[in-house]
Design a protein around this motif. Structure first.
Motif, PDB file in Angstrom:
ATOM      1  N   LEU A 252       0.811  -1.219   0.000  1.00 23.38           N
ATOM      2  CA  LEU A 252       0.000   0.000   0.000  1.00 23.38           C
ATOM      3  C   LEU A 252       0.848   1.275   0.000  1.00 23.38           C
ATOM      4  O   LEU A 252       0.402   2.314  -0.491  1.00 23.38           O
ATOM      5  CB  LEU A 252      -0.935   0.001   1.212  1.00 23.38           C
ATOM      6  CG  LEU A 252      -1.985  -1.124   1.245  1.00 23.38           C
ATOM      7  CD1 LEU A 252      -2.731  -1.118   2.568  1.00 23.38           C
ATOM      8  CD2 LEU A 252      -2.973  -0.994   0.082  1.00 23.38           C
ATOM      9  N   TYR A 253       2.046   1.187   0.576  1.00 24.40           N
ATOM     10  CA  TYR A 253       2.952   2.341   0.663  1.00 24.40           C
ATOM     11  C   TYR A 253       4.333   1.888   0.173  1.00 24.40           C
ATOM     12  O   TYR A 253       5.232   1.630   0.985  1.00 24.40           O
ATOM     13  CB  TYR A 253       3.044   2.846   2.112  1.00 24.40           C
ATOM     14  CG  TYR A 253       1.717   3.215   2.732  1.00 24.40           C
ATOM     15  CD1 TYR A 253       1.222   4.514   2.654  1.00 24.40           C
ATOM     16  CD2 TYR A 253       0.955   2.246   3.412  1.00 24.40           C
ATOM     17  CE1 TYR A 253       0.003   4.845   3.223  1.00 24.40           C
ATOM     18  CE2 TYR A 253      -0.274   2.578   3.966  1.00 24.40           C
ATOM     19  CZ  TYR A 253      -0.746   3.870   3.874  1.00 24.40           C
ATOM     20  OH  TYR A 253      -1.957   4.203   4.438  1.00 24.40           O
ATOM     21  N   PRO A 254       4.512   1.766  -1.134  1.00 20.78           N
ATOM     22  CA  PRO A 254       5.759   1.217  -1.689  1.00 20.78           C
ATOM     23  C   PRO A 254       7.029   1.941  -1.240  1.00 20.78           C
ATOM     24  O   PRO A 254       8.108   1.344  -1.219  1.00 20.78           O
ATOM     25  CB  PRO A 254       5.565   1.346  -3.203  1.00 20.78           C
ATOM     26  CG  PRO A 254       4.084   1.416  -3.399  1.00 20.78           C
ATOM     27  CD  PRO A 254       3.545   2.118  -2.196  1.00 20.78           C
ATOM     28  N   ASN A 255       6.912   3.219  -0.890  1.00 21.20           N
ATOM     29  CA  ASN A 255       8.098   3.983  -0.473  1.00 21.20           C
ATOM     30  C   ASN A 255       8.410   3.850   1.016  1.00 21.20           C
ATOM     31  O   ASN A 255       9.415   4.395   1.489  1.00 21.20           O
ATOM     32  CB  ASN A 255       7.929   5.469  -0.827  1.00 21.20           C
ATOM     33  CG  ASN A 255       7.900   5.688  -2.330  1.00 21.20           C
ATOM     34  OD1 ASN A 255       8.579   4.990  -3.075  1.00 21.20           O
ATOM     35  ND2 ASN A 255       7.097   6.643  -2.778  1.00 21.20           N
ATOM     36  N   ALA A 256       7.565   3.141   1.760  1.00 24.00           N
ATOM     37  CA  ALA A 256       7.827   2.926   3.190  1.00 24.00           C
ATOM     38  C   ALA A 256       9.101   2.115   3.354  1.00 24.00           C
ATOM     39  O   ALA A 256       9.385   1.210   2.558  1.00 24.00           O
ATOM     40  CB  ALA A 256       6.654   2.197   3.832  1.00 24.00           C
ATOM     41  N   LYS A 257       9.873   2.421   4.399  1.00 22.36           N
ATOM     42  CA  LYS A 257      11.094   1.668   4.687  1.00 22.36           C
ATOM     43  C   LYS A 257      10.855   0.802   5.929  1.00 22.36           C
ATOM     44  O   LYS A 257      10.234   1.240   6.902  1.00 22.36           O
ATOM     45  CB  LYS A 257      12.279   2.603   4.951  1.00 22.36           C
ATOM     46  CG  LYS A 257      12.515   3.630   3.847  1.00 22.36           C
ATOM     47  CD  LYS A 257      12.757   2.983   2.504  1.00 22.36           C
ATOM     48  CE  LYS A 257      12.899   4.011   1.398  1.00 22.36           C
ATOM     49  NZ  LYS A 257      12.715   3.434   0.066  1.00 22.36           N
ATOM     50  N   LEU A 258      11.374  -0.416   5.879  1.00 18.25           N
ATOM     51  CA  LEU A 258      11.164  -1.373   6.958  1.00 18.25           C
ATOM     52  C   LEU A 258      12.235  -1.235   8.036  1.00 18.25           C
ATOM     53  O   LEU A 258      13.418  -1.132   7.727  1.00 18.25           O
ATOM     54  CB  LEU A 258      11.212  -2.800   6.403  1.00 18.25           C
ATOM     55  CG  LEU A 258      10.236  -3.143   5.271  1.00 18.25           C
ATOM     56  CD1 LEU A 258      10.530  -4.547   4.748  1.00 18.25           C
ATOM     57  CD2 LEU A 258       8.797  -3.044   5.755  1.00 18.25           C
TER      58      LEU A 258
ATOM     59  N   GLU B 196      19.888  -2.844  -2.732  1.00 18.11           N
ATOM     60  CA  GLU B 196      19.139  -2.875  -3.998  1.00 18.11           C
ATOM     61  C   GLU B 196      17.635  -2.738  -3.766  1.00 18.11           C
ATOM     62  O   GLU B 196      16.911  -2.236  -4.626  1.00 18.11           O
ATOM     63  CB  GLU B 196      19.443  -4.173  -4.745  1.00 18.11           C
ATOM     64  CG  GLU B 196      20.836  -4.198  -5.362  1.00 18.11           C
ATOM     65  CD  GLU B 196      21.212  -5.552  -5.943  1.00 18.11           C
ATOM     66  OE1 GLU B 196      20.468  -6.534  -5.702  1.00 18.11           O
ATOM     67  OE2 GLU B 196      22.249  -5.631  -6.639  1.00 18.11           O
ATOM     68  N   ARG B 197      17.168  -3.203  -2.600  1.00 19.56           N
ATOM     69  CA  ARG B 197      15.746  -3.083  -2.259  1.00 19.56           C
ATOM     70  C   ARG B 197      15.452  -1.753  -1.569  1.00 19.56           C
ATOM     71  O   ARG B 197      14.313  -1.512  -1.143  1.00 19.56           O
ATOM     72  CB  ARG B 197      15.315  -4.263  -1.366  1.00 19.56           C
ATOM     73  CG  ARG B 197      15.452  -5.609  -2.064  1.00 19.56           C
ATOM     74  CD  ARG B 197      15.101  -6.768  -1.145  1.00 19.56           C
ATOM     75  NE  ARG B 197      13.673  -7.054  -1.145  1.00 19.56           N
ATOM     76  CZ  ARG B 197      13.056  -7.882  -2.003  1.00 19.56           C
ATOM     77  NH1 ARG B 197      13.761  -8.487  -2.932  1.00 19.56           N
ATOM     78  NH2 ARG B 197      11.762  -8.081  -1.929  1.00 19.56           N
ATOM     79  N   ASP B 198      16.477  -0.915  -1.433  1.00 12.20           N
ATOM     80  CA  ASP B 198      16.346   0.420  -0.827  1.00 12.20           C
ATOM     81  C   ASP B 198      15.772   0.339   0.589  1.00 12.20           C
ATOM     82  O   ASP B 198      14.807   1.021   0.923  1.00 12.20           O
ATOM     83  CB  ASP B 198      15.475   1.320  -1.717  1.00 12.20           C
ATOM     84  CG  ASP B 198      15.627   2.792  -1.362  1.00 12.20           C
ATOM     85  OD1 ASP B 198      16.610   3.135  -0.678  1.00 12.20           O
ATOM     86  OD2 ASP B 198      14.751   3.588  -1.750  1.00 12.20           O
ATOM     87  N   GLU B 199      16.418  -0.513   1.400  1.00 10.35           N
ATOM     88  CA  GLU B 199      16.002  -0.691   2.800  1.00 10.35           C
ATOM     89  C   GLU B 199      17.177  -0.305   3.722  1.00 10.35           C
ATOM     90  O   GLU B 199      17.900  -1.167   4.235  1.00 10.35           O
ATOM     91  CB  GLU B 199      15.565  -2.135   3.056  1.00 10.35           C
ATOM     92  CG  GLU B 199      14.313  -2.561   2.309  1.00 10.35           C
ATOM     93  CD  GLU B 199      13.034  -1.881   2.787  1.00 10.35           C
ATOM     94  OE1 GLU B 199      13.094  -1.107   3.771  1.00 10.35           O
ATOM     95  OE2 GLU B 199      11.976  -2.104   2.181  1.00 10.35           O
ATOM     96  N   PRO B 200      17.385   1.000   3.951  1.00  6.37           N
ATOM     97  CA  PRO B 200      18.556   1.458   4.714  1.00  6.37           C
ATOM     98  C   PRO B 200      18.615   0.959   6.156  1.00  6.37           C
ATOM     99  O   PRO B 200      19.709   0.749   6.684  1.00  6.37           O
ATOM    100  CB  PRO B 200      18.431   2.985   4.666  1.00  6.37           C
ATOM    101  CG  PRO B 200      16.977   3.246   4.375  1.00  6.37           C
ATOM    102  CD  PRO B 200      16.547   2.118   3.501  1.00  6.37           C
TER     103      PRO B 200
END
Length: 230
Positions: free
Chosen positions: A85-91, A148-152
């Motif tokens: 639902l929020y593709p730009n959210a970071k985990l 690569e998955r942009d999960e800092p």
């Protein structure tokens, strides 16, 4: 190999078997209820292969270790729903806790309507019934994988692990999370869920770090137990 069960009885097998296969051999009903296993005192996945003499307990939701695996898996379902639902959210992180689970996200604050939408998406994911698969990567590959998955936040967590740490991930369909486990075999085993509320939480509990959005939820094996809890 000789498997010593919780009640002191023993079972012998001539070849390696997963904890789940042993649970199924003991009882089909036990296999259906099983959430995790305890091998020589350590809580592990039911998919864990056993190839030597051990003491084994099959854990259900009634056992603390089984309940934690069940709810921790639900936190991964929450994370997948948020990413859909929020593709730009970071985990960030999403452990089980005494009352259920939570997951921290770098995302704008979420109101009750947003939580209801996320919960609806979680139920879709559960219905899809994806199996959870565990895999490991060498340190540098793990860092690159999360970059690569942009999960800092995940990259930071990996960098902070000891040099000799085994870096494991769990995949459910297209969603992958850095995690030591253990987890359920499949999302379809989750029966009753509820997102309770959300609040702010500093990354790693330090006010020097960014304020994240923490979503709290809970999960049970029966709707009646969920209703009673609520």
């Amino acid at each position: 190999m000789k498997i010593t069960l919780k009640d002191g009885s023993c079972k012998e097998y001539s070849s390696a078997m997963s904890a789940y296969e042993i649970a199924k051999d003991i009882s089909e009903g036990l296999a259906r209820m099983a959430c995790a296993a305890e091998v020589d005192g350590k809580v592990v996945d039911l998919r864990t292969i056993i190839d030597h003499d051990v003491e084994l307990s099959i854990l259900t939701f009634n056992d603390e270790g089984g309940k934690a695996a069940y709810r921790h898996t639900t936190s991964h379902v929450l994370a997948e729903a948020v990413k859909r639902l929020y593709p730009n959210a970071k985990l960030a992180i999403g452990p089980s806790i005494d009352t259920g689970f939570y997951y921290d996200f770098d995302v704008d604050s979420l109101d009750r309507a947003a939580l209801d939408e996320i919960e609806k998406e979680m139920k879709k994911i559960i219905k899809e019934g994806k199996e959870l698969e565990k895999f490991t990567l060498p340190r540098e590959e793990a860092i690159k994988f999360m970059e690569e998955r942009d999960e800092p936040y995940k990259v930071e967590l990996i960098r902070d692990l000891p040099e000799d740490a085994i870096i494991s991930f769990y995949r459910q369909g297209d969603f992958v999370d850095l995690c030591a486990g253990p987890h359920l075999m499949s999302t379809k085993n989750i029966k009753a869920i509820k997102l309770i509320n959300s609040s702010g939480a500093y990354w790693r509990g330090s006010e020097k770090n960014k304020m994240l959005t923490r979503v709290y939820g809970t999960a049970f094996t029966k709707n009646s137990d969920l209703d009673e809890f609520l």
